[in-house]
Design a protein around this motif. Structure first.
Motif, PDB file in Angstrom:
ATOM      1  N   UNK A   1       8.192  47.808  37.189  1.00  0.00           N
ATOM      2  CA  UNK A   1       9.047  47.234  38.214  1.00  0.00           C
ATOM      3  C   UNK A   1      10.191  46.439  37.607  1.00  0.00           C
ATOM      4  N   UNK A   2       9.864  45.677  36.562  1.00  0.00           N
ATOM      5  CA  UNK A   2      10.892  44.864  35.928  1.00  0.00           C
ATOM      6  C   UNK A   2      11.933  45.746  35.233  1.00  0.00           C
ATOM      7  N   UNK A   3      11.480  46.847  34.659  1.00  0.00           N
ATOM      8  CA  UNK A   3      12.388  47.768  33.991  1.00  0.00           C
ATOM      9  C   UNK A   3      13.371  48.391  34.983  1.00  0.00           C
ATOM     10  N   UNK A   4      12.901  48.706  36.166  1.00  0.00           N
ATOM     11  CA  UNK A   4      13.775  49.264  37.193  1.00  0.00           C
ATOM     12  C   UNK A   4      14.845  48.256  37.604  1.00  0.00           C
ATOM     13  N   UNK A   5      14.504  46.997  37.691  1.00  0.00           N
ATOM     14  CA  UNK A   5      15.456  45.947  38.036  1.00  0.00           C
ATOM     15  C   UNK A   5      16.531  45.795  36.958  1.00  0.00           C
ATOM     16  N   UNK A   6      16.121  45.891  35.704  1.00  0.00           N
ATOM     17  CA  UNK A   6      17.083  45.796  34.595  1.00  0.00           C
ATOM     18  C   UNK A   6      18.060  46.958  34.644  1.00  0.00           C
ATOM     19  N   UNK A   7      17.545  48.162  34.875  1.00  0.00           N
ATOM     20  CA  UNK A   7      18.422  49.326  34.954  1.00  0.00           C
ATOM     21  C   UNK A   7      19.387  49.234  36.135  1.00  0.00           C
TER      22      UNK A   7
END
Length: 70
Positions: A1-7
């Motif tokens: 989930x955090x990776x999607x927010x960064x992208x």
């Protein structure tokens, strides 16, 4: 989930910078494609020789003589 927010943040930043970083230049304006000449830009240092205006630039002490060789 955090990776999607960064992208998503990176994508948004890329989108914003590409939209507002480039300005369109009209090719028919003076100085748009090629730098202005001394005829077109009065702030450039120039030298008049036989009714011809030349761009003058020195790379040393301005008190020295300037040699013009043809």
């Amino acid at each position: 989930m955090k990776l999607k927010s960064v992208f998503l943040r990176m994508y948004f930043l890329l989108l914003v910078t590409t939209q507002f970083s480039c300005t369109e230049i009209a090719p028919n304006q003076l100085g748009a494609l090629v730098l202005k000449n001394v005829d077109q830009e009065a702030t450039l240092s120039s030298l008049s020789v036989n009714e011809t205006i030349l761009h003058a630039k020195t790379f040393r002490n301005p008190h020295y003589f300037t040699n013009i060789i043809q």
